[in-house]
Scaffold this active site. Structure first.
Site, PDB file in Angstrom:
ATOM      1  N   HIS A   1      53.600  41.238  38.736  1.00 38.39           N
ATOM      2  CA  HIS A   1      52.686  40.868  38.415  1.00 38.39           C
ATOM      3  C   HIS A   1      51.640  38.977  38.920  1.00 38.39           C
ATOM      4  O   HIS A   1      52.210  38.668  39.273  1.00 38.39           O
ATOM      5  CB  HIS A   1      52.244  40.111  36.990  1.00 38.39           C
ATOM      6  CG  HIS A   1      50.940  40.171  36.231  1.00 38.39           C
ATOM      7  ND1 HIS A   1      50.461  38.829  36.106  1.00 38.39           N
ATOM      8  CD2 HIS A   1      50.407  41.286  35.482  1.00 38.39           C
ATOM      9  CE1 HIS A   1      48.926  39.916  35.967  1.00 38.39           C
ATOM     10  NE2 HIS A   1      49.083  40.602  35.206  1.00 38.39           N
TER      11      HIS A   1
ATOM     12  N   SER B   1      40.843  42.756  30.196  1.00 40.62           N
ATOM     13  CA  SER B   1      40.321  43.726  30.493  1.00 40.62           C
ATOM     14  C   SER B   1      39.304  44.368  30.488  1.00 40.62           C
ATOM     15  O   SER B   1      38.659  45.245  31.546  1.00 40.62           O
ATOM     16  CB  SER B   1      40.907  43.178  32.149  1.00 40.62           C
ATOM     17  OG  SER B   1      41.634  44.261  31.605  1.00 40.62           O
TER      18      SER B   1
ATOM     19  N   GLU C   1      49.646  37.127  38.208  1.00 42.33           N
ATOM     20  CA  GLU C   1      49.730  35.794  37.476  1.00 42.33           C
ATOM     21  C   GLU C   1      50.523  35.292  37.945  1.00 42.33           C
ATOM     22  O   GLU C   1      50.995  33.791  38.301  1.00 42.33           O
ATOM     23  CB  GLU C   1      49.391  36.093  36.104  1.00 42.33           C
ATOM     24  CG  GLU C   1      49.326  34.759  35.294  1.00 42.33           C
ATOM     25  CD  GLU C   1      49.047  34.560  33.777  1.00 42.33           C
ATOM     26  OE1 GLU C   1      47.979  35.426  33.552  1.00 42.33           O
ATOM     27  OE2 GLU C   1      49.105  34.296  33.143  1.00 42.33           O
TER      28      GLU C   1
ATOM     29  N   HIS D   1      41.647  43.783  36.112  1.00 38.87           N
ATOM     30  CA  HIS D   1      42.572  45.314  36.220  1.00 38.87           C
ATOM     31  C   HIS D   1      41.589  45.915  35.354  1.00 38.87           C
ATOM     32  O   HIS D   1      42.270  46.915  34.499  1.00 38.87           O
ATOM     33  CB  HIS D   1      44.211  44.957  35.776  1.00 38.87           C
ATOM     34  CG  HIS D   1      44.811  44.424  36.720  1.00 38.87           C
ATOM     35  ND1 HIS D   1      45.973  43.515  36.245  1.00 38.87           N
ATOM     36  CD2 HIS D   1      44.492  44.172  38.192  1.00 38.87           C
ATOM     37  CE1 HIS D   1      46.575  43.190  37.614  1.00 38.87           C
ATOM     38  NE2 HIS D   1      45.797  43.969  38.673  1.00 38.87           N
TER      39      HIS D   1
ATOM     40  N   CYS E   1      38.806  38.838  26.721  1.00 33.36           N
ATOM     41  CA  CYS E   1      39.359  37.387  26.310  1.00 33.36           C
ATOM     42  C   CYS E   1      38.373  36.669  27.557  1.00 33.36           C
ATOM     43  O   CYS E   1      37.527  36.949  27.364  1.00 33.36           O
ATOM     44  CB  CYS E   1      40.677  37.588  26.861  1.00 33.36           C
ATOM     45  SG  CYS E   1      40.622  37.442  28.531  1.00 33.36           S
TER      46      CYS E   1
ATOM     47  N   SER F   1      46.146  47.096  35.021  1.00 35.71           N
ATOM     48  CA  SER F   1      46.337  45.934  33.666  1.00 35.71           C
ATOM     49  C   SER F   1      47.694  45.852  32.933  1.00 35.71           C
ATOM     50  O   SER F   1      48.263  46.684  31.423  1.00 35.71           O
ATOM     51  CB  SER F   1      44.778  46.132  32.267  1.00 35.71           C
ATOM     52  OG  SER F   1      45.270  44.990  31.244  1.00 35.71           O
TER      53      SER F   1
END
Length: 720
Positions: free
Chosen positions: A124, A263, A126, A41, A12, A219
């Site tokens: 996670h 990823s 994030e 990841h 991305c 991921s």
């Protein structure tokens, strides 16, 4: 074999940008760079960067002082920036711009005092980073059960989402939150590229016979792609590399879709395409024809022909034997195959797959047990049967109880009959619960421990009131403590032991006598029939210090006592715990003294004689003077120099003097008991008789209407 590659497969924008930044850093040979966690990841990419000298670290403590830190795409909280600044570490920020935007939103609304809700995986990186900008106080929701457990409120709330979260699940969670969070501001922060990737993967999976999802196992977005594809195409494989699949024979004459996580490098996708294009087209039909009577989901009977440590071999009366992996034997992970079955046993099994990657028939006994258990759960819900299970997890909004392999969600408000601020105290406990809600389609159930406890309490309460009466004794458990007493569970009904009933001595708090959880013997002192309130007694009559004194003390006894406090008219001495006696100032020495402090000190132990006991009014008079020799006569002085003659106190007057002092009424206070009264403080005029005033010069100087002096002049009463 026909294959179709998703247009959105691969890196991305955020990942591509981060790798470009890292590539530039790799050109700087003079600086040592570390990524704070894997930059993305994907193990292949991380390994390649390590070869270029850029290695990941788990925490800042692992970094050398001269190193430079690369913040990965997931972003971090403000404390990480503060720590780097404190240590003087330089850093390069590769946080995805979309994640940065979420940080700004959360900080703004958190600083404004609003509640923050993050929809995503709480573990996670994030989400951990986003929560840092909420001061670590955000509520994180990842499942429908957690969203349903949010209580209706009017609290201003800001709702954001993890950029790679499943769009379909996100919509379901928002559906519940809109009902409960009346003042919520919603920010749909799922990355548009992520949403588009998930939509395309779902559309592709619906048309294919098999799906391959390429990406790192750690991921989050790759795992979500796999879940989405699996929901539409059961033959979905999640691979870090196409080589993990081994032979592609299983994909012959099938339409195969290929997608990849955000990823996943393009080279991984290209390798998969090349292997499919070069695959020999061969199709074996003989094996499948021999299994045409078996289908996934069938329940069949077979005979155990071999039991191994890791699996059980079952004869199904077809060409290929079935295999039950050890993990599919039982819900209990500690159970071995040998403990469950033996060769020759006929067992019923569930067909998981008729042709796995190695051409085997995969079976499960655990799934069959789960089906039967689920049927029992449905029946228990319909009939209101009480079930039992162990609390295995504490989650947002409640706890998870495990009933024979089936998870039962119990909301926090229903996990106990009373509010629990810390649900972790329930972890590992065996509890009884009643099922109150069920979604058969999704195999989701909600239970209530509170419903069972309240029903049990009502039953015990009814039984208690059948025999409750004043004077009846009980062995109760101390349930809670307050400043005014202890609440005791008598078996479904609580009673109060007032603090004054806990000890014959004066105490400041019930914790000086009992603790929560103690089993104590109590008796009913009083029952309020209207309010159903019960007053309990705890202290025993035989422990009354005055009863002990009656058995051990008599007038003319000589005893040893300890001075505990002093007032202008005398000193109080502890005879036994709970009982003090008065040594009048005239009985402290065989000479006239101005104040008790002239002869005595607090804490001093002295021998005294008991000169008077008033059992009715609970007063005891003591004398040191009675044990001392009479004072030597004073030599005559010339008449003109002779001082005014003092009136001697004779033994026959001794009883009257102490008696009058003992008749001074005392309302003892904590201050008078803990502190020694000032020597210059005088006895109030109102509390001294005329006869006493003639004998005591202090009484003549007493102030009028002084409440503190009145209290000081009174003798303490030991509460009965």
């Amino acid at each position: 074999m026909e294959y179709v590659v998703a247009k959105t497969a691969g890196f991305c924008f955020g990942v591509a940008r981060a790798l470009d930044i890292v590539s530039e850093c790799a050109k700087d040979a003079e600086t040592k760079y570390h990524t704070l966690g894997p930059i993305i990841h994907n193990p292949q990419v991380v390994a390649e960067l390590a070869e270029e000298g850029i290695t990941p670290i788990g925490t800042l403590e692992e970094a050398e002082d001269s190193a430079s830190i690369i913040i990965r795409t997931h972003g971090v909280g403000p404390k990480v920036y503060e720590e780097m600044q404190k240590r003087g570490l330089s850093y390069v920020d590769a946080t995805c711009p979309f994640v940065k935007k979420i940080h700004a939103i959360v900080k703004e609304h958190h600083d404004a005092g609003e509640k923050i809700i993050i929809i995503g995986d709480k573990n996670h990186p994030e989400v951990v980073g986003i929560n840092g900008w909420a001061g670590g106080e955000a509520q994180i929701l990842g499942t429908e059960e957690e969203a349903q457990a949010v209580l209706e409120n009017e609290i201003p709330t800001c709702i954001v989402a993890q950029t790679t979260f499943n769009q379909n699940i996100y919509k379901k969670l928002i559906f519940f939150l809109k009902k409960t969070c009346k003042k919520a501001v919603l920010f749909d922060t799922i990355c548009s590229a992520t949403h588009k990737r998930q939509e395309e993967a779902l559309s592709l999976a619906q048309k294919m016979d098999a799906m391959i999802v390429l990406g790192g196992r750690n991921s989050s977005n790759t795992q979500k792609l796999y879940d989405i594809c699996k929901s539409a195409c059961p033959a979905t494989y999640c691979l870090e590399s196409i080589d993990e699949l081994g032979s592609l024979d299983m994909l012959n004459e099938k339409r195969v879709g290929i997608t990849a996580g955000a990823s996943t490098p393009a080279v991984i996708i290209k390798e998969a395409i090349n292997k499919m294009e070069n695959q020999e087209q061969s199709f074996e039909t003989l094996f499948e024809e021999s299994l045409k009577t078996l289908n996934t989901g069938d329940v069949v009977k077979g005979t155990v022909i071999e039991v191994r440590p890791t699996e059980v071999i079952v004869d199904l009366q077809v060409k290929q034997d079935g295999i039950i992996p050890a993990s599919e034997i039982s819900d209990d992970p500690n159970v071995t195959p040998e403990e469950v079955v033996k060769p020759g046993d006929e067992i019923e099994v569930f067909v998981v797959r008729v042709n796995d990657a190695d051409g085997n028939i995969m079976l499960s006994r655990r799934k069959l047990d789960a089906i039967q258990t689920w049927n029992n759960v449905v029946k228990a819900f319909e009939e209101g049967t009480i079930l039992s299970g162990k609390i295995t997890n504490v989650v947002n909004g409640g706890v998870i109880a495990m009933y024979k392999g089936i998870k039962v969600f119990i909301p926090a408000s229903l996990a106990s009959e009373r509010y629990l601020s810390d649900l972790s105290e329930l972890q590992g406990k065996e509890v009884e619960f009643k099922l109150i809600d069920m979604n058969e389609k999704r195999h989701r159930v909600v239970g209530s421990v509170k419903a069972v406890l309240l029903a049990q309490k009502a039953e015990l309460e009814a039984k208690f009131w059948e025999s409750a009466e004043v004077g009846r004794k009980y062995n109760g458990v101390v349930k809670s403590l307050t400043n005014f007493g202890a609440f005791v569970d008598l078996g479904g009904v609580d009673g109060l032991v007032h603090v004054s009933e806990l000890s014959w001595q004066r105490i400041k708090h019930p914790s000086e006598v009992v603790s929560v959880g103690d089993t104590i013997e109590v008796y009913i002192k009083d029952i309020n029939e209207e309010t159903k309130k019960i007053s309990l007694g705890f202290k025993k009559a035989e422990d009354n210090p005055w009863e002990i004194a009656k058995r051990t003390l008599a007038v003319d006894d000589t005893i040893r006592v300890k001075i505990v406090r002093m007032l202008p008219f005398g000193a109080f001495a502890e005879i036994i715990p709970g009982i003090d006696g008065l040594i009048h100032i005239s009985q402290i020495a065989n000479k006239r003294i101005a104040k008790p402090q002239d002869e005595l000190e607090i804490g001093q132990e002295v021998d005294v004689k008991i000169v008077e006991i008033d059992w009715e009014n609970k007063k005891i008079g003591l004398s040191i003077r009675a044990l001392l020799p009479e004072e030597a006569p004073v030599e005559e002085t010339p008449a003109e120099d002779k001082p005014e003659e003092e009136t001697p106190v004779h033994k026959e007057e001794l009883g009257a003097t102490i008696g009058e002092a003992l008749n001074i009424s005392v309302e003892e206070t904590e201050e008078s008991k803990a502190e020694e009264a000032p020597a210059e403080e005088a006895v109030p005029e109102e509390t001294v008789s005329e006869e006493t005033a003639s004998e005591s010069e202090e009484a003549e100087a007493a102030p009028e209407n002084t409440e503190e002096a009145e209290a000081a002049a009174e003798e303490p009463k030991t509460e009965e």
